[in-house]
Design a protein around this motif. Sequence first.
Motif, mmCIF file in Angstrom:
data_model
loop_
_atom_site.group_PDB
_atom_site.id
_atom_site.type_symbol
_atom_site.label_atom_id
_atom_site.label_comp_id
_atom_site.label_asym_id
_atom_site.label_seq_id
_atom_site.Cartn_x
_atom_site.Cartn_y
_atom_site.Cartn_z
ATOM 1 N N LEU A 160 0.564 -1.236 -0.244
ATOM 2 C CA LEU A 160 -0.624 -0.122 0.008
ATOM 3 C C LEU A 160 0.643 1.203 0.212
ATOM 4 C CD1 LEU A 160 -2.633 1.226 0.860
ATOM 5 C CD2 LEU A 160 -2.482 1.077 2.798
ATOM 6 N N GLY A 161 1.973 0.852 0.916
ATOM 7 C CA GLY A 161 3.325 2.645 0.748
ATOM 8 C C GLY A 161 3.627 3.001 -0.661
ATOM 9 N N ARG A 162 4.101 1.810 -1.026
ATOM 10 C CA ARG A 162 4.316 1.633 -2.687
ATOM 11 C C ARG A 162 3.489 2.601 -3.562
ATOM 12 N NH1 ARG A 162 7.261 -2.862 -0.781
ATOM 13 N NH2 ARG A 162 6.010 -4.480 -1.589
ATOM 14 N N ALA A 163 2.435 1.895 -2.861
ATOM 15 C CA ALA A 163 1.292 2.154 -4.223
ATOM 16 C C ALA A 163 0.582 3.634 -4.245
ATOM 17 C CB ALA A 163 0.156 1.437 -3.767
ATOM 18 N N CYS A 164 0.554 3.854 -2.562
ATOM 19 C CA CYS A 164 0.465 5.316 -2.804
ATOM 20 C C CYS A 164 1.480 6.391 -2.953
ATOM 21 C CB CYS A 164 0.121 5.971 -1.106
ATOM 22 S SG CYS A 164 -1.383 4.613 -0.745
ATOM 23 N N SER A 165 2.758 5.802 -2.490
ATOM 24 C CA SER A 165 3.805 6.861 -3.498
ATOM 25 C C SER A 165 4.573 7.184 -4.988
ATOM 26 C CB SER A 165 5.762 6.177 -2.875
ATOM 27 O OG SER A 165 5.320 6.549 -1.438
ATOM 28 N N GLN A 166 3.150 6.148 -5.401
ATOM 29 C CA GLN A 166 3.186 6.021 -7.621
ATOM 30 C C GLN A 166 2.275 6.223 -7.675
ATOM 31 O OE1 GLN A 166 4.355 1.635 -8.153
ATOM 32 N NE2 GLN A 166 6.095 1.805 -7.027
#
Length: 109
Positions: free
Chosen positions: A29-35
Amino acid sequence: MTDDPTKLPSGAGKVAAAYPEIWSAYADLGRACSQAGPIGGQTARLVKLALAIGALSEGAVHSHTRRALEEGIAPDALKQVALMAIPTLGFPQAVRALTWIEDITNAKG
């Protein structure tokens, strides 16, 4: 955010080790939000630091400060984020955040 629980602060590391599926989903989720948009790199790290300051999370401020230093962001830039919190969050919270940042920047030399 790391997928390796051995590289996390103690509390997060314990949760990640005990519940690896939850930690993996959280990291994803953190990666998806950052991207999800055009903000990246050092700007994204400074935004995350500001959000941690606004959330009053000492652990997150420490974490984002450590990662910012590893990414080559100058300690003065990190301290400026805390000072920029004065008009929005108030002087006491900004000073609190500044001390949390200095916990890490002073320890790094």
